[in-house]
Write a protein that holds these residues in place. Structure first.
Motif, mmCIF file in Angstrom:
data_model
loop_
_atom_site.group_PDB
_atom_site.id
_atom_site.type_symbol
_atom_site.label_atom_id
_atom_site.label_comp_id
_atom_site.label_asym_id
_atom_site.label_seq_id
_atom_site.Cartn_x
_atom_site.Cartn_y
_atom_site.Cartn_z
ATOM 1 N N ARG A 111 0.811 -1.221 0.000
ATOM 2 C CA ARG A 111 0.000 0.000 0.000
ATOM 3 C C ARG A 111 0.847 1.275 0.000
ATOM 4 N N TYR A 112 1.935 1.300 0.761
ATOM 5 C CA TYR A 112 2.645 2.554 0.990
ATOM 6 C C TYR A 112 4.006 2.677 0.303
ATOM 7 N N ALA A 113 4.577 1.597 -0.161
ATOM 8 C CA ALA A 113 5.896 1.667 -0.803
ATOM 9 C C ALA A 113 5.707 1.686 -2.321
ATOM 10 N N ASP A 114 5.471 2.865 -2.847
ATOM 11 C CA ASP A 114 5.258 3.011 -4.291
ATOM 12 C C ASP A 114 6.455 2.468 -5.070
ATOM 13 N N GLY A 115 6.168 1.665 -6.055
ATOM 14 C CA GLY A 115 7.216 1.140 -6.917
ATOM 15 C C GLY A 115 7.906 -0.109 -6.397
ATOM 16 N N LEU A 116 7.545 -0.554 -5.209
ATOM 17 C CA LEU A 116 8.142 -1.784 -4.677
ATOM 18 C C LEU A 116 7.550 -2.967 -5.431
ATOM 19 N N ARG A 117 8.408 -3.721 -6.096
ATOM 20 C CA ARG A 117 7.928 -4.796 -6.970
ATOM 21 C C ARG A 117 7.507 -6.057 -6.232
ATOM 22 N N HIS A 118 8.146 -6.338 -5.107
ATOM 23 C CA HIS A 118 7.896 -7.609 -4.423
ATOM 24 C C HIS A 118 7.660 -7.405 -2.915
ATOM 25 N N PRO A 119 6.527 -6.821 -2.537
ATOM 26 C CA PRO A 119 6.291 -6.575 -1.105
ATOM 27 C C PRO A 119 6.217 -7.855 -0.281
ATOM 28 N N TRP A 120 5.686 -8.943 -0.855
ATOM 29 C CA TRP A 120 5.580 -10.199 -0.104
ATOM 30 C C TRP A 120 6.955 -10.812 0.108
ATOM 31 N N ARG A 121 7.799 -10.752 -0.912
ATOM 32 C CA ARG A 121 9.166 -11.283 -0.765
ATOM 33 C C ARG A 121 9.966 -10.457 0.228
ATOM 34 N N LEU A 122 9.813 -9.137 0.152
ATOM 35 C CA LEU A 122 10.505 -8.269 1.105
ATOM 36 C C LEU A 122 10.067 -8.607 2.526
ATOM 37 N N SER A 123 8.788 -8.689 2.742
ATOM 38 C CA SER A 123 8.284 -8.987 4.079
ATOM 39 C C SER A 123 8.798 -10.331 4.582
ATOM 40 N N ALA A 124 8.767 -11.337 3.723
ATOM 41 C CA ALA A 124 9.249 -12.665 4.121
ATOM 42 C C ALA A 124 10.744 -12.635 4.423
ATOM 43 N N ALA A 125 11.528 -12.032 3.543
ATOM 44 C CA ALA A 125 12.990 -11.996 3.738
ATOM 45 C C ALA A 125 13.361 -11.190 4.976
ATOM 46 N N ALA A 126 12.745 -10.030 5.150
ATOM 47 C CA ALA A 126 13.068 -9.176 6.302
ATOM 48 C C ALA A 126 12.678 -9.854 7.609
ATOM 49 N N ASN A 127 11.512 -10.471 7.635
ATOM 50 C CA ASN A 127 11.061 -11.097 8.881
ATOM 51 C C ASN A 127 11.817 -12.376 9.197
ATOM 52 N N MET A 128 12.174 -13.143 8.191
ATOM 53 C CA MET A 128 13.001 -14.333 8.464
ATOM 54 C C MET A 128 14.376 -13.905 8.976
ATOM 55 N N THR A 129 14.929 -12.854 8.387
ATOM 56 C CA THR A 129 16.232 -12.361 8.841
ATOM 57 C C THR A 129 16.170 -11.922 10.291
ATOM 58 N N SER A 130 15.199 -11.072 10.623
ATOM 59 C CA SER A 130 15.141 -10.576 11.996
ATOM 60 C C SER A 130 14.767 -11.678 12.983
ATOM 61 N N TYR A 131 13.928 -12.611 12.566
ATOM 62 C CA TYR A 131 13.543 -13.703 13.466
ATOM 63 C C TYR A 131 14.748 -14.583 13.789
ATOM 64 N N PHE A 132 15.452 -15.031 12.761
ATOM 65 C CA PHE A 132 16.561 -15.954 13.011
ATOM 66 C C PHE A 132 17.773 -15.261 13.640
ATOM 67 N N LEU A 133 18.029 -14.007 13.285
ATOM 68 C CA LEU A 133 19.094 -13.280 13.980
ATOM 69 C C LEU A 133 18.702 -13.019 15.429
ATOM 70 N N GLY A 134 17.406 -12.768 15.664
ATOM 71 C CA GLY A 134 16.931 -12.608 17.037
ATOM 72 C C GLY A 134 17.110 -13.868 17.868
ATOM 73 N N LEU A 135 16.803 -15.013 17.270
ATOM 74 C CA LEU A 135 17.041 -16.284 17.969
ATOM 75 C C LEU A 135 18.520 -16.467 18.283
ATOM 76 N N PHE A 136 19.352 -16.125 17.321
ATOM 77 C CA PHE A 136 20.802 -16.235 17.525
ATOM 78 C C PHE A 136 21.252 -15.321 18.662
ATOM 79 N N LEU A 137 20.764 -14.082 18.672
ATOM 80 C CA LEU A 137 21.141 -13.158 19.751
ATOM 81 C C LEU A 137 20.675 -13.657 21.109
ATOM 82 N N GLN A 138 19.484 -14.258 21.165
ATOM 83 C CA GLN A 138 19.016 -14.831 22.428
ATOM 84 C C GLN A 138 19.898 -16.005 22.848
ATOM 85 N N TYR A 139 20.327 -16.777 21.873
ATOM 86 C CA TYR A 139 21.146 -17.958 22.155
ATOM 87 C C TYR A 139 22.504 -17.552 22.732
ATOM 88 N N ILE A 140 23.132 -16.531 22.158
ATOM 89 C CA ILE A 140 24.471 -16.130 22.637
ATOM 90 C C ILE A 140 24.416 -15.238 23.872
#
Length: 119
Positions: free
Chosen positions: A89-118
């Motif tokens: 809705r808000y990122a004009d010209g963004l071609r793949h909002p679903w891919r961005l959301s999936a990639a960004a959230n997987m990155t932050s989720y798994f890095l967050g798990l790693f940070l909790q682990y260490i």
């Protein structure tokens, strides 16, 4: 850690992990940063709150690990869908909002798990 400090820390860590991913999808400059920050300002506190609230619920037929995995799956799915719709809705010209959301959230989720682990 106080509640406000927890929410601010979680938001800043998430933004620090998700904005570089968003840059790979073309979200650059001040406007790109502000869109990513605003979207995460909507979803991140809700996800942190949901994680704590749902963590208090008991599901008799699931083990502790299964409850945690189910809770994380439900929360992350809701965040992914919400963020993708907001990017669309808000990122004009963004071609793949679903891919961005999936990639960004997987990155932050798994890095967050790693940070909790260490930690």
């Amino acid at each position: 850690m106080t509640s406000l400090r927890l929410y601010v820390t979680a938001f800043l860590l998430t933004l620090g992990m998700e904005y570089p991913v968003a840059r790979l999808f073309g979200m650059r400059g001040r406007e790109g940063f502000l869109i990513v920050a605003a979207i995460n300002l909507i979803t991140n506190p809700a996800a942190v709150f949901a994680n704590f609230y749902l963590g208090t619920l008991t599901i008799p037929f699931l083990s502790g690990t299964e409850r945690i995995l189910l809770r994380h799956l439900l929360i992350e799915a809701a965040v992914l869908i919400t963020e993708a719709l907001l990017y669309k809705r808000y990122a004009d010209g963004l071609r793949h909002p679903w891919r961005l959301s999936a990639a960004a959230n997987m990155t932050s989720y798994f890095l967050g798990l790693f940070l909790q682990y260490i930690h």
